[in-house]
Design a protein around this motif. Structure first.
Motif, PDB file in Angstrom:
ATOM      1  N   ALA A  18      -2.479   6.795  -3.716  1.00 59.01           N
ATOM      2  CA  ALA A  18      -2.356   5.664  -3.974  1.00 59.01           C
ATOM      3  C   ALA A  18      -2.280   4.479  -2.897  1.00 59.01           C
ATOM      4  O   ALA A  18      -3.042   3.512  -2.931  1.00 59.01           O
ATOM      5  CB  ALA A  18      -1.196   5.112  -4.981  1.00 59.01           C
ATOM      6  N   TYR A  19      -1.565   5.264  -1.968  1.00 62.60           N
ATOM      7  CA  TYR A  19      -1.432   4.136  -0.646  1.00 62.60           C
ATOM      8  C   TYR A  19      -2.806   4.246   0.147  1.00 62.60           C
ATOM      9  O   TYR A  19      -3.050   3.414   0.910  1.00 62.60           O
ATOM     10  CB  TYR A  19      -0.387   4.888   0.373  1.00 62.60           C
ATOM     11  CG  TYR A  19       0.948   4.833  -0.294  1.00 62.60           C
ATOM     12  CD1 TYR A  19       1.207   3.582  -0.895  1.00 62.60           C
ATOM     13  CD2 TYR A  19       1.753   5.764  -0.335  1.00 62.60           C
ATOM     14  CE1 TYR A  19       2.618   3.236  -1.558  1.00 62.60           C
ATOM     15  CE2 TYR A  19       3.394   5.614  -0.907  1.00 62.60           C
ATOM     16  CZ  TYR A  19       3.657   4.326  -1.608  1.00 62.60           C
ATOM     17  OH  TYR A  19       4.910   4.259  -2.003  1.00 62.60           O
ATOM     18  N   LEU A  20      -3.551   5.420   0.257  1.00 62.24           N
ATOM     19  CA  LEU A  20      -4.670   5.598   0.853  1.00 62.24           C
ATOM     20  C   LEU A  20      -5.770   4.831   0.064  1.00 62.24           C
ATOM     21  O   LEU A  20      -6.411   4.036   1.012  1.00 62.24           O
ATOM     22  CB  LEU A  20      -5.230   7.153   0.808  1.00 62.24           C
ATOM     23  CG  LEU A  20      -4.556   7.964   1.926  1.00 62.24           C
ATOM     24  CD1 LEU A  20      -5.176   9.426   1.649  1.00 62.24           C
ATOM     25  CD2 LEU A  20      -4.741   7.518   3.309  1.00 62.24           C
ATOM     26  N   ALA A  21      -5.694   4.769  -1.113  1.00 68.13           N
ATOM     27  CA  ALA A  21      -6.677   3.617  -1.948  1.00 68.13           C
ATOM     28  C   ALA A  21      -6.494   2.512  -1.392  1.00 68.13           C
ATOM     29  O   ALA A  21      -7.436   1.650  -1.217  1.00 68.13           O
ATOM     30  CB  ALA A  21      -6.536   4.169  -3.249  1.00 68.13           C
ATOM     31  N   MET A  22      -5.346   1.965  -1.527  1.00 69.03           N
ATOM     32  CA  MET A  22      -4.907   0.520  -1.112  1.00 69.03           C
ATOM     33  C   MET A  22      -5.290   0.448   0.501  1.00 69.03           C
ATOM     34  O   MET A  22      -5.639  -0.655   0.776  1.00 69.03           O
ATOM     35  CB  MET A  22      -3.553   0.392  -1.466  1.00 69.03           C
ATOM     36  CG  MET A  22      -3.174  -0.024  -2.989  1.00 69.03           C
ATOM     37  SD  MET A  22      -4.699  -0.758  -3.766  1.00 69.03           S
ATOM     38  CE  MET A  22      -4.003  -1.873  -4.841  1.00 69.03           C
ATOM     39  N   LEU A  23      -5.057   1.299   1.283  1.00 68.23           N
ATOM     40  CA  LEU A  23      -5.494   1.093   2.750  1.00 68.23           C
ATOM     41  C   LEU A  23      -6.946   1.140   3.050  1.00 68.23           C
ATOM     42  O   LEU A  23      -7.393   0.058   3.637  1.00 68.23           O
ATOM     43  CB  LEU A  23      -5.077   2.376   3.509  1.00 68.23           C
ATOM     44  CG  LEU A  23      -5.225   2.441   5.043  1.00 68.23           C
ATOM     45  CD1 LEU A  23      -4.474   1.086   5.482  1.00 68.23           C
ATOM     46  CD2 LEU A  23      -4.939   3.672   5.525  1.00 68.23           C
ATOM     47  N   TYR A  24      -7.801   1.769   2.096  1.00 67.64           N
ATOM     48  CA  TYR A  24      -9.188   1.577   2.101  1.00 67.64           C
ATOM     49  C   TYR A  24      -9.731   0.431   1.668  1.00 67.64           C
ATOM     50  O   TYR A  24     -10.775  -0.266   1.914  1.00 67.64           O
ATOM     51  CB  TYR A  24      -9.588   2.936   1.490  1.00 67.64           C
ATOM     52  CG  TYR A  24      -9.577   4.109   2.045  1.00 67.64           C
ATOM     53  CD1 TYR A  24      -9.278   4.217   3.460  1.00 67.64           C
ATOM     54  CD2 TYR A  24      -9.663   5.468   0.921  1.00 67.64           C
ATOM     55  CE1 TYR A  24      -9.085   5.751   3.923  1.00 67.64           C
ATOM     56  CE2 TYR A  24      -9.376   6.647   1.625  1.00 67.64           C
ATOM     57  CZ  TYR A  24      -9.302   6.781   2.823  1.00 67.64           C
ATOM     58  OH  TYR A  24      -9.056   8.067   3.315  1.00 67.64           O
ATOM     59  N   ALA A  25      -8.803  -0.167   0.760  1.00 62.07           N
ATOM     60  CA  ALA A  25      -9.148  -1.301   0.256  1.00 62.07           C
ATOM     61  C   ALA A  25      -8.846  -2.774   0.899  1.00 62.07           C
ATOM     62  O   ALA A  25      -9.099  -3.809   0.641  1.00 62.07           O
ATOM     63  CB  ALA A  25      -8.559  -1.711  -1.250  1.00 62.07           C
ATOM     64  N   SER A  26      -8.007  -2.629   1.878  1.00 62.22           N
ATOM     65  CA  SER A  26      -7.540  -3.510   2.691  1.00 62.22           C
ATOM     66  C   SER A  26      -8.588  -4.403   3.519  1.00 62.22           C
ATOM     67  O   SER A  26      -8.418  -5.765   3.768  1.00 62.22           O
ATOM     68  CB  SER A  26      -6.304  -3.118   3.653  1.00 62.22           C
ATOM     69  OG  SER A  26      -7.033  -2.176   4.531  1.00 62.22           O
ATOM     70  N   PRO A  27      -9.875  -3.639   4.012  1.00 66.06           N
ATOM     71  CA  PRO A  27     -10.893  -4.911   4.363  1.00 66.06           C
ATOM     72  C   PRO A  27     -11.443  -5.633   3.512  1.00 66.06           C
ATOM     73  O   PRO A  27     -11.938  -6.803   3.845  1.00 66.06           O
ATOM     74  CB  PRO A  27     -11.902  -3.647   4.886  1.00 66.06           C
ATOM     75  CG  PRO A  27     -11.282  -2.391   4.944  1.00 66.06           C
ATOM     76  CD  PRO A  27     -10.105  -2.483   3.793  1.00 66.06           C
ATOM     77  N   VAL A  28     -11.258  -5.244   2.149  1.00 61.43           N
ATOM     78  CA  VAL A  28     -11.704  -6.637   1.205  1.00 61.43           C
ATOM     79  C   VAL A  28     -10.973  -7.672   1.431  1.00 61.43           C
ATOM     80  O   VAL A  28     -11.389  -8.751   1.291  1.00 61.43           O
ATOM     81  CB  VAL A  28     -11.735  -5.756  -0.360  1.00 61.43           C
ATOM     82  CG1 VAL A  28     -11.926  -6.805  -1.389  1.00 61.43           C
ATOM     83  CG2 VAL A  28     -12.885  -4.796  -0.367  1.00 61.43           C
ATOM     84  N   LEU A  29      -9.665  -7.321   1.513  1.00 62.90           N
ATOM     85  CA  LEU A  29      -8.749  -8.383   1.604  1.00 62.90           C
ATOM     86  C   LEU A  29      -8.831  -9.182   2.711  1.00 62.90           C
ATOM     87  O   LEU A  29      -8.783 -10.422   2.891  1.00 62.90           O
ATOM     88  CB  LEU A  29      -7.325  -7.952   1.322  1.00 62.90           C
ATOM     89  CG  LEU A  29      -5.938  -8.951   1.873  1.00 62.90           C
ATOM     90  CD1 LEU A  29      -6.166 -10.005   0.456  1.00 62.90           C
ATOM     91  CD2 LEU A  29      -4.646  -8.170   1.827  1.00 62.90           C
ATOM     92  N   LEU A  30      -8.960  -8.403   3.796  1.00 67.15           N
ATOM     93  CA  LEU A  30      -9.378  -9.140   5.240  1.00 67.15           C
ATOM     94  C   LEU A  30     -10.483 -10.073   5.127  1.00 67.15           C
ATOM     95  O   LEU A  30     -10.552 -11.233   5.712  1.00 67.15           O
ATOM     96  CB  LEU A  30      -9.380  -8.290   6.365  1.00 67.15           C
ATOM     97  CG  LEU A  30      -8.409  -7.294   6.715  1.00 67.15           C
ATOM     98  CD1 LEU A  30      -8.490  -6.241   7.593  1.00 67.15           C
ATOM     99  CD2 LEU A  30      -6.929  -8.487   7.053  1.00 67.15           C
TER     100      LEU A  30
END
Length: 131
Positions: A18-30
């Motif tokens: 779950a943490y990895l998935a959110m880490l991978y999704a962080s570029p979308v937030l950026l």
């Protein structure tokens, strides 16, 4: 399905995944933050993270083209969710977003399961009735 073909079962989710998935999704937030829409970026990152979780869960289906087609379809289903929820609302907390996230995960996972059942059924019919 041939008798010697081994079918993998879905993976169990862990906190690390779950943490990895959110880490991978962080570029979308950026990307959304750079475009000046930080709050909508939070929603988009959550949706991308949930799709990543489904991909991690059903990684055993990665060799099928229909799996990736359904993933793209499910990602497009996320667009109204990101666009129509008022992400700037200060009453939206992590706890209040949890039911939306669980429902979102269920919809994406349900799309995969429905497609898997359909494809399994059609593969079984094709193997019983060779042309």
């Amino acid at each position: 399905m041939p008798a010697n073909e081994h079918k993998e079962s879905p993976r169990k989710l862990t906190a690390k995944q779950a943490y990895l998935a959110m880490l991978y999704a962080s570029p979308v937030l950026l990307i959304f933050a750079c475009l000046g829409n930080f709050y909508r970026g939070i929603g988009a990152a959550i949706c991308v993270g949930l799709v990543m979780l489904v991909i991690m869960t059903r990684w055993d289906l990665r060799k099928h083209a229909w799996f990736w087609t359904i993933i793209v379809f499910a990602a497009f289903l996320q667009v109204p969710l990101v666009l129509f929820i008022p992400w700037k609302n200060r009453d939206l907390t992590g706890i209040s977003l949890l039911p939306v996230a669980v429902l979102d995960y269920g919809i994406v996972y349900g799309c995969i399961k429905l497609a898997e059942k359909t494809m399994t059924r059609s593969d079984g019919a094709a193997s019983r009735n060779p042309v």
